[in-house]
Design a protein around this motif. Structure first.
Motif, short mmCIF file in Angstrom:
data_model
loop_
_atom_site.label_atom_id
_atom_site.label_comp_id
_atom_site.label_asym_id
_atom_site.label_seq_id
_atom_site.Cartn_x
_atom_site.Cartn_y
_atom_site.Cartn_z
N ASP A 8 5.52 38.82 36.72
CA ASP A 8 6.09 40.00 36.08
C ASP A 8 7.50 39.76 36.11
N ARG A 9 8.15 38.62 36.14
CA ARG A 9 9.60 38.69 36.09
C ARG A 9 10.03 37.92 34.70
N THR A 10 11.42 38.18 34.24
CA THR A 10 11.69 37.70 33.11
C THR A 10 13.35 37.29 33.45
N VAL A 11 13.46 35.80 33.00
CA VAL A 11 15.04 35.22 33.13
C VAL A 11 15.79 35.38 31.89
N ILE A 12 16.82 36.13 31.95
CA ILE A 12 17.70 36.26 31.01
C ILE A 12 18.78 35.24 31.04
N ASP A 13 19.18 35.01 30.11
CA ASP A 13 20.18 33.52 30.19
C ASP A 13 21.58 34.07 29.49
N ILE A 14 22.66 34.22 30.20
CA ILE A 14 23.81 34.89 30.06
C ILE A 14 24.76 33.77 29.84
N THR A 15 25.58 33.65 28.75
CA THR A 15 26.41 32.65 28.34
C THR A 15 27.86 33.30 27.71
N GLY A 16 28.59 32.48 27.41
CA GLY A 16 30.24 32.93 26.97
C GLY A 16 31.11 32.69 27.83
N ALA A 17 32.33 32.60 27.49
CA ALA A 17 33.49 32.36 28.24
C ALA A 17 33.81 33.35 29.17
N GLN A 18 33.55 34.74 28.91
CA GLN A 18 33.64 35.89 29.67
C GLN A 18 32.70 36.37 30.55
N ARG A 19 31.45 35.63 30.49
CA ARG A 19 30.24 35.99 31.21
C ARG A 19 30.46 36.72 32.60
N LEU A 20 31.37 36.00 33.43
CA LEU A 20 31.74 36.42 34.86
C LEU A 20 32.66 37.78 35.01
N SER A 21 33.36 37.87 34.28
CA SER A 21 34.14 38.92 34.20
C SER A 21 33.65 40.01 33.61
N PHE A 22 32.68 39.86 32.66
CA PHE A 22 31.93 40.80 32.11
C PHE A 22 30.92 41.44 33.11
N LEU A 23 30.19 40.81 33.90
CA LEU A 23 29.18 41.36 34.88
C LEU A 23 29.93 41.76 36.04
N GLN A 24 31.09 41.44 36.43
CA GLN A 24 31.82 42.02 37.58
C GLN A 24 32.26 43.19 37.42
N GLY A 25 32.57 43.74 36.18
CA GLY A 25 32.87 45.10 36.10
C GLY A 25 31.70 45.85 35.82
N LEU A 26 30.51 45.49 35.68
CA LEU A 26 29.52 46.22 35.19
C LEU A 26 28.25 46.45 36.57
N VAL A 27 28.07 45.49 37.40
CA VAL A 27 27.24 45.36 38.48
C VAL A 27 27.52 46.08 39.93
N THR A 28 26.73 46.10 40.81
CA THR A 28 27.23 46.70 42.25
C THR A 28 27.40 45.83 43.18
N ASN A 29 27.29 44.43 42.78
CA ASN A 29 27.76 43.37 43.85
C ASN A 29 28.76 42.49 43.25
N ASP A 30 29.54 41.83 44.10
CA ASP A 30 30.65 40.87 43.73
C ASP A 30 29.85 39.54 43.27
N VAL A 31 30.26 39.19 41.89
CA VAL A 31 29.33 37.96 41.21
C VAL A 31 30.69 36.88 40.85
N SER A 32 31.71 36.91 41.78
CA SER A 32 32.75 36.06 41.34
C SER A 32 32.40 34.53 41.64
N ASP A 33 31.53 34.49 42.80
CA ASP A 33 30.76 33.10 42.99
C ASP A 33 29.45 33.09 43.27
N LEU A 34 28.92 32.48 42.16
CA LEU A 34 27.52 32.56 41.87
C LEU A 34 26.95 30.95 42.11
N GLU A 35 27.82 30.09 42.35
CA GLU A 35 27.43 28.54 42.50
C GLU A 35 26.44 28.65 43.74
N GLY A 36 25.20 27.71 43.65
CA GLY A 36 24.48 27.53 44.69
C GLY A 36 23.87 28.66 45.26
N ARG A 37 23.92 29.91 44.88
CA ARG A 37 23.58 30.97 45.62
C ARG A 37 22.72 32.14 44.71
#
Length: 250
Positions: A8-37
């Motif tokens: 019941d899960r779907t994986v969405i692939d998010i690409t583009g040079a501004q992917r991190l800054s885009f998400l950082q301004g939208l979601v409730t958690n800090d996504v500045s470091d997503l490597e290996g976690r």
């Protein structure tokens, strides 16, 4: 134990040079470091109410977003609406979501909500039929589930325990719904929210909970003699009733 599939899960692939800054301004958690976690987060509406919760991790030049399949189309539509001119793109990934407890296979990442939830893996491995009693784990640790306890356009994430579940960051800056969430965090005491309760007797999910004839809340997921309940805390004292059952906050 082998990976158990999450059909019941779907994986969405998010690409583009501004992917991190885009998400950082939208979601409730800090996504500045997503490597290996894995990072657990949510998207809220401007009134601070829950729209969707998901996991995020980096993979190469992409960010993988793991969300309940029922919410995936609407989430992609809303992300596209917020995109404007940002260099970011969204596509459904063919990767499978699997999970398990015990020793983690290569590439698996710990579920950030609670250690007892084990790990999650994103790969082309379809996984085996689930054998773990995930509902019992959720109930024991009061972990709300998408579409059951977490209701779009209705739930407030702090009432759902997102701070305890490492799903919200209060230092990262602005995001959609941040103002309402911060006000609930800093200026008020939560009067309502989810808690694990003991249930003695017959009371299915959805049963109203009362005390001295006054409404207190409602039962949600039940596992054995325990359940997740949404409660009004000032009335949730001592023995309460839910149908033919007695309910007690643990």
């Amino acid at each position: 134990m082998p990976p158990e599939r999450c059909d019941d899960r779907t994986v969405i692939d998010i690409t583009g040079a501004q992917r991190l800054s885009f998400l950082q301004g939208l979601v409730t958690n800090d996504v500045s470091d997503l490597e290996g976690r894995l990072v657990y987060a949510a998207l809220l509406n401007p009134q601070g109410k829950y729209l969707a919760d998901f996991f995020l991790t980096a993979q190469g030049d992409s960010i993988l977003l793991d969300v309940k399949s029922d919410l995936a189309p609407g989430l992609m539509q809303r992300l596209t609406l917020y995109k404007l001119r940002a260099d970011v793109a969204f596509a459904v990934s063919p990767l499978q979501v699997t999970r398990g407890t015990g020793a983690a296979p290569d590439g698996a990442l710990p579920d950030p909500r609670h250690p007892d939830l084990g790990w999650r893996l994103y790969s082309d491995i379809p996984g085996t039929k689930p054998t773990t009693d995930w509902e019992a784990i959720r109930v024991a640790h009061c972990i709300p589930e998408t579409g059951i306890e977490l209701i779009p356009e209705d739930t407030y994430i702090l009432e759902a325990g997102f701070e305890r579940l490492h799903g919200a960051d209060f230092k990262k800056g602005c995001y959609v719904g941040q103002e309402v969430t911060a006000r609930m965090k800093h200026k008020t005491e939560l009067r309502k929210g989810f808690a694990t309760v003991a249930v003695t007797g017959s009371a299915p999910a959805g049963t109203e909970i009362t005390a001295d004839g006054k409404p207190v809340g409602r039962l949600f997921t039940r596992s054995g003699d325990r359940a997740i309940a949404y409660l009004r805390f000032d009335r949730a004292q001592g023995d309460m009733q839910a149908g033919e059952a007695t309910v007690l906050v643990l």
